[in-house]
Design a protein around this motif. Structure first.
Motif, PDB file in Angstrom:
ATOM      1  N   GLU A 160       6.016  -2.588  -0.501  1.00 61.63           N
ATOM      2  CA  GLU A 160       6.631  -2.217  -1.782  1.00 61.63           C
ATOM      3  C   GLU A 160       8.103  -2.616  -1.820  1.00 61.63           C
ATOM      4  OE1 GLU A 160       4.617   0.840  -3.593  1.00 61.63           O
ATOM      5  OE2 GLU A 160       6.281   1.571  -4.813  1.00 61.63           O
ATOM      6  N   SER A 165       3.455  -4.003  -5.566  1.00 67.67           N
ATOM      7  CA  SER A 165       3.012  -2.613  -5.698  1.00 67.67           C
ATOM      8  C   SER A 165       1.767  -2.541  -6.555  1.00 67.67           C
ATOM      9  CB  SER A 165       4.135  -1.789  -6.319  1.00 67.67           C
ATOM     10  OG  SER A 165       3.708  -0.465  -6.523  1.00 67.67           O
ATOM     11  N   PRO A 166       0.746  -1.752  -6.174  1.00 70.32           N
ATOM     12  CA  PRO A 166       0.667  -0.995  -4.931  1.00 70.32           C
ATOM     13  C   PRO A 166       0.210  -1.888  -3.772  1.00 70.32           C
ATOM     14  CG  PRO A 166      -1.331  -0.644  -6.194  1.00 70.32           C
ATOM     15  CD  PRO A 166      -0.483  -1.583  -6.992  1.00 70.32           C
TER      16      PRO A 166
END
Lengths: 326, 326
Positions: A160, A165-166
């Motif tokens: 991240e 992300s994720p």
């Protein structure tokens, strides 16, 4: 001071790194006379304002026991450099020294992140078009369910911090099927399903390190270490074998030279030195470990890792995540 | 019958293998109609006298539990083929089916060697100028000291059956230093020092699989499996990445074609399919496992492994060693 080689290569790498990174400042901790002698042979004038030497009376030897180093080497270059990070006068430490001592001292001087019992050793794997971190690589030879959960979180924060992300996280096993693996892995798999900070994709096999299917491969330190070193061994073997193929005749030598120019980026992948620099993650600060016997290019690669993480600060992201979870 | 693909590829590989190996006879166990349909499309006339079909009513599916297969699939192609080995009408079995069921049935039908509690899965690594067997690769995810000792002996017999003696054996660990690793590895290291059938070289790291320093790398099935699959993943990644480099322009494509011709033997190393065929060792008989989803070249590679071992008979050497030790 504590690498396998004399510190000359390390000092050399630091000077070249500074020449290419005008906004970086490096503090060299070690024997002042030795460092100055090394600098004397280098063209370091242009970077001298961004290069500081801090004399250390002691250094941690490769064979020192971590527990003894922790007690008796508090005036060592390693301890002093960690203290600089703890005090905020440095944003990251890069050490080519004793890994066990570095981990022990880092836990003592910087402290572990609250909620993380055991920091891990982690590496970003050299794959293009994707990001994959593998951890643990040897700090914890055996890992329980809580530790494997921690490793997943630590890896996810690294991903991240790169802006992805994720993070997609997999748990290393001998097969992807649900019934595979030990009871411990079965339990860890169940626990990881509840994760909210990242996308948990279940069991993965060793090839997942390179196939782009996940961003984080979670494993105990024994399997991780073995997998990494086996891959380094394969890469070196392939490079040596290819070299002997292309040395067989002058036409092959010519062709070999051509390919090395045209596919230089690819050949670099066969050289594990170019991917030097492992992260000790789970600490209050950025701690990067270089191979003790790295060459100049290897140290520069590790300096890049340290400088990059000093900007991304996955440790600060983790602190936030962990405090929000409390 | 129990591979991931239809048996056509397997039958195809068998015919080609027979065409190149005039002293080999193959018995195909499976659904007679399916096998005959596959043969119908092939030029198998020239080898028909050395190709026998034995009809099997059942087959073991990839998802079958080994314990249930053992009880309910005694009319399967896998069971029948193992019985042929047990009765001496075949000298080796090659199966692309369910590994767990193959191990369970092999232990039941052929029996383990006296003194070996748990057979292992083993592979000869694709290195030139040296021989290296790695075991266990997944039959025993956790291995105790006795099992690690057994693996060392099994591996040493494979090396000696190739005419190399004494075998150089290493124990996989995270470092070569004596104090490294778990207590179990410390104990195994001490026990292995007493070995007389082979030369025990102590701890080795993952890179030893490829660096020629040892002929046998001993490890638990979890680490071995992870290391092998990580290396397969790296090789596939490197091959795909190189392919995309050379696809970038027509000059690069031309160059790429040239290299592939000149360094064909080297490129083969990037293709794990070419090294298909793992051995189940520690049994009374030669049992070889192919990847279920192998292509024709992969099945031919595995047939080569089976035919080679049927001549060298490491199982008979082991029987002699074990009886002499009693």
């Amino acid at each position: 001071m504590g690498g396998d080689e004399s510190p000359h290569t390390f000092v050399d790498a630091a000077v070249i790194f500074l020449q290419h990174h005008p906004f970086v400042h490096i503090i060299l901790f070690g024997d002042q006379a030795v460092i100055q002698a090394a600098l004397h042979h280098l063209d370091s004038q242009s970077v001298s304002t961004r290069l500081t030497i801090r004399h250390a009376e002691q250094f941690v030897a490769p064979e020192d026991k971590p527990s003894l180093a922790l007690r008796h080497k508090q005036k060592s270059s390693m301890w002093m450099a960690l203290t600089a990070v703890a005090e905020g006068s440095a944003q990251a430490i890069l050490s080519p020294g004793n890994t066990g001592a570095l981990m022990a001292m880092a836990r003592h001087v910087l402290g572990s992140l609250e909620g993380i019992d055991r920091p891990a050793i982690c590496k970003r794997m050299p794959i293009s078009r994707s990001v994959c971190y593998v951890l643990d690589l040897g700090a914890n030879l055996i890992a329980d369910v809580k530790q494997l959960q921690d490793f997943a979180l630590l890896g996810a924060a690294l991903v991240e911090a790169e802006g992805l992300s994720p993070a997609r996280v997999g748990l290393l096993n001998v097969g992807q099927e649900l019934q595979k693996g030990t009871d411990l892995l079965q339990d860890a798999n169940e626990s990881l399903k509840a994760a909210t900070r990242f996308q948990y994709l279940g069991f993965v096999e060793g090839n997942a390190i390179f196939d782009g299917s996940v961003n984080v491969v979670v494993c105990d330190g024994f399997s991780g270490n073995v997998a990494l070193k086996a891959c380094e061994g394969l890469a070196r073997y392939l490079a040596a074998d290819l070299h002997s193929y292309f040395a067989a005749s002058w036409t092959k030598r010519l062709l070999g030279t051509l390919i090395k120019i045209l596919a230089n980026g690819w050949f670099k992948r066969l050289n594990p030195d170019a991917y030097n620099g492992a992260l000790l993650i789970g600490l209050n600060g950025i701690v990067v470990k270089s191979h003790g016997g790295a060459n100049r290019a290897g140290f520069i690669a590790a300096l890049n890792v340290a400088a990059d993480l000093a900007q991304r600060r996955p440790d600060q992201l983790l602190t936030r995540w962990l405090s929000e979870n409390r």
